[in-house]
Motif scaffolding. Structure first.
Motif, PDB file in Angstrom:
ATOM      1  N   ASP A 203       0.863  -1.188   0.000  1.00 15.72           N
ATOM      2  CA  ASP A 203       0.000   0.000   0.000  1.00 15.72           C
ATOM      3  C   ASP A 203       0.897   1.236   0.000  1.00 15.72           C
ATOM      4  OD1 ASP A 203      -1.747   2.063   0.414  1.00 15.72           O
ATOM      5  OD2 ASP A 203      -2.865   1.096   2.008  1.00 15.72           O
ATOM      6  N   ARG A 206       0.028   5.066   2.248  1.00 21.40           N
ATOM      7  CA  ARG A 206       0.149   5.524   3.625  1.00 21.40           C
ATOM      8  C   ARG A 206       1.284   4.843   4.386  1.00 21.40           C
ATOM      9  NH1 ARG A 206      -4.793   2.406   3.738  1.00 21.40           N
ATOM     10  NH2 ARG A 206      -4.491   0.444   4.874  1.00 21.40           N
ATOM     11  N   THR A 246      -6.088   3.750  14.289  1.00 24.04           N
ATOM     12  CA  THR A 246      -6.479   3.168  13.005  1.00 24.04           C
ATOM     13  C   THR A 246      -5.264   2.922  12.117  1.00 24.04           C
ATOM     14  OG1 THR A 246      -6.915   5.395  12.164  1.00 24.04           O
ATOM     15  CG2 THR A 246      -8.797   4.146  13.027  1.00 24.04           C
ATOM     16  N   THR A 247      -4.274   3.823  12.202  1.00 24.89           N
ATOM     17  CA  THR A 247      -3.059   3.641  11.406  1.00 24.89           C
ATOM     18  C   THR A 247      -2.258   2.450  11.912  1.00 24.89           C
ATOM     19  OG1 THR A 247      -2.993   6.021  11.030  1.00 24.89           O
ATOM     20  CG2 THR A 247      -0.994   4.789  10.539  1.00 24.89           C
ATOM     21  N   TYR A 249      -3.502  -0.175  13.341  1.00 15.90           N
ATOM     22  CA  TYR A 249      -4.224  -1.349  12.852  1.00 15.90           C
ATOM     23  C   TYR A 249      -3.887  -1.632  11.388  1.00 15.90           C
ATOM     24  CZ  TYR A 249      -7.245  -1.979  16.964  1.00 15.90           C
ATOM     25  OH  TYR A 249      -7.716  -2.241  18.218  1.00 15.90           O
ATOM     26  N   ASP A 250      -3.815  -0.566  10.571  1.00 19.43           N
ATOM     27  CA  ASP A 250      -3.492  -0.741   9.152  1.00 19.43           C
ATOM     28  C   ASP A 250      -2.113  -1.386   8.984  1.00 19.43           C
ATOM     29  OD1 ASP A 250      -5.884   0.340   8.331  1.00 19.43           O
ATOM     30  OD2 ASP A 250      -5.074   2.356   8.019  1.00 19.43           O
ATOM     31  N   TYR A 251      -1.126  -0.878   9.735  1.00 18.50           N
ATOM     32  CA  TYR A 251       0.211  -1.450   9.648  1.00 18.50           C
ATOM     33  C   TYR A 251       0.216  -2.916  10.091  1.00 18.50           C
ATOM     34  CZ  TYR A 251       2.914   2.783   8.598  1.00 18.50           C
ATOM     35  OH  TYR A 251       3.474   3.879   7.981  1.00 18.50           O
ATOM     36  N   ASP A 254      -0.977  -5.201   7.403  1.00 16.85           N
ATOM     37  CA  ASP A 254       0.008  -5.425   6.348  1.00 16.85           C
ATOM     38  C   ASP A 254       1.176  -6.285   6.817  1.00 16.85           C
ATOM     39  OD1 ASP A 254      -1.515  -4.095   4.546  1.00 16.85           O
ATOM     40  OD2 ASP A 254      -0.338  -2.255   4.527  1.00 16.85           O
TER      41      ASP A 254
END
Length: 417
Positions: A203, A206, A246-247, A249-251, A254
């Motif tokens: 991704d 971000r 939230t960031t 969680y995104d990491y 991935d």
């Protein structure tokens, strides 16, 4: 470099007899392609073969044609077309053992990609366990322990300084022929490539290498601890400010897709007591060498900081147990309840048979660990959950034996599949 047989070899061979395609997944550089080559009659390496990728644009069948089993290395380069093409070809041929797919990143879910149920079998690989790399004798078999067979007394050749070195070196196949300094540098470079490149491949919108590096450091600091996102968020704070939940969680999503982050889920048995079960997973990087690299801790640092060493030693044990458990169709959990009773590892087979293990670096901790295991066994509702097939303490000490209370002391240097 001569190929070293892996536990996954048996699993791949078995799955090729029962499924049309076998998907081998694992983090980059854990040995997937080398293992797949042992079973393949032909191969295409999609990440490095421009002609093959061009052929995919014309007709995926051009890439799928070849002697079987045919290896499709790094299949996620064009995941949807290859997955659906393999599925259709398996259906057309109606025979097992047609394809082997290897991948070091899990593609996003795609509504166009069929689930593959009934056509694909999955084999997970990790860096090498000590019984694979030859550092463990394997004399105390996880299979035998879960079968209830009392092990013979024995002795491990590994010392505590040896184990510190093995944590830092890791189980990456290429590291086996490096000296300790080079292996540690290679692990640091691996971490940097995750932050600088791999996350961006998943991704680009971000992914910030500095923040990714701080998160990897925070995960290393939390090795073998429960996953608490708020704690990670606080630890990732940097000059550019706090990272949003939230960031984080995104990491984490991935890092799971890259198979670098591997969580150890909580076990949920029926209890006699009213204690409430805790449900958070524990955090592990896929190999303890990545945690030691993130912490910039060499073997001497670990020997001087036994608290950190103990956590990374536990992660080493969990890495190995996951590989040994794969051979038994078993899963690896941890246990914690509201009475603050914690058991480091529960290994449960698909048939429900399970064993419980505490992980302790030193022999002086065995008595307390055995007492915790016996309290744990007494709490279980045996009518519903069954009784543990084995209670064991996995240690960094030299001697393996069965205690008078029935708890087995298992040196990591004797543990095997």
């Amino acid at each position: 470099m001569e190929y070293i047989e892996r536990i996954a070899d048996r699993l791949v061979a078995d799955r090729l007899r029962s499924a049309g395609a076998v998907l081998i997944e694992g983090p980059r550089a854990c040995g997937k392609t080398s293992t797949a080559r042992q079973h393949a009659a032909s191969a295409v390496y999609l990440q490095n073969d421009d002609a093959a990728r061009s052929a995919l644009d014309v007709d995926p069948r051009l890439v799928l044609a070849g002697a079987t089993p045919r290896l499709l290395d790094e299949w996620q380069v064009d995941a949807t077309r290859l997955w659906n093409g393999v599925r259709a070809t398996v259906d057309d041929r109606g025979k097992p053992g047609q394809f082997i797919l290897t991948g070091s990143a899990v593609p996003d879910d795609d509504a166009r990609r069929h689930t593959g149920a009934g056509r694909f079998a999955r084999v997970e690989m990790r860096p090498m366990a000590l019984a694979e790399s030859g550092e463990s004798s394997g004399a105390m078999s996880l299979r035998a322990l879960l079968d209830g067979d009392p092990p013979d007394p024995g002795r491990s050749d590994l010392t505590i300084p040896d184990l510190a070195r093995l944590v830092v070196r890791g189980g990456w196949p290429l590291h086996l022929r490096m000296d300790d300094t080079a292996a540690a540098q290679a692990s640091s470079d691996y971490l940097a490539s995750i932050a600088d490149a791999d996350l961006g491949r998943l991704d680009t919108s971000r992914r910030d290498p500095a923040r990714a590096g701080r998160l990897l450091h925070a995960l290393a600091r939390n090795t073998a601890m429960e996953l608490v996102v708020d704690r990670l968020t606080r630890e990732v704070d940097g000059p550019d400010g706090a990272m949003a939940r939230t960031t984080v969680y995104d990491y984490l999503v991935d890092l799971r897709r890259l198979m670098v982050l591997q969580e150890q889920p909580a076990w949920a048995p029926r209890l006699r007591s009213r204690a409430r079960l805790r449900t958070r997973p524990r955090v592990h990087l896929v190999d303890p060498s990545l945690a030691s690299a993130a912490l910039q801790a060499d073997a001497d640092h670990l020997l001087a900081d036994l608290t950190t060493f103990g956590l990374l030693f536990e992660s080493l044990v969990v890495r190995d147990l996951r590989t040994y458990a794969d051979a038994l169709d078993a899963r690896v959990f941890h246990y914690r309840d509201s009475d603050n009773l914690e058991i480091d590892v529960v290994v449960q087979r698909r048939d429900g048979v399970f064993g419980a293990f505490e992980v302790k670096l030193g022999a002086g901790q065995v008595d307390a660990a055995a007492a915790a295991l016996l309290r744990f066994a007494a709490k279980l509702d045996a009518d519903h959950s069954g009784a543990p097939a084995v209670l064991g303490v996995i240690t960094g000490s030299e001697y393996g034996y069965v205690r008078p209370d029935g708890v087995v002391v298992v040196p990591l240097g004797m543990l095997g599949a």
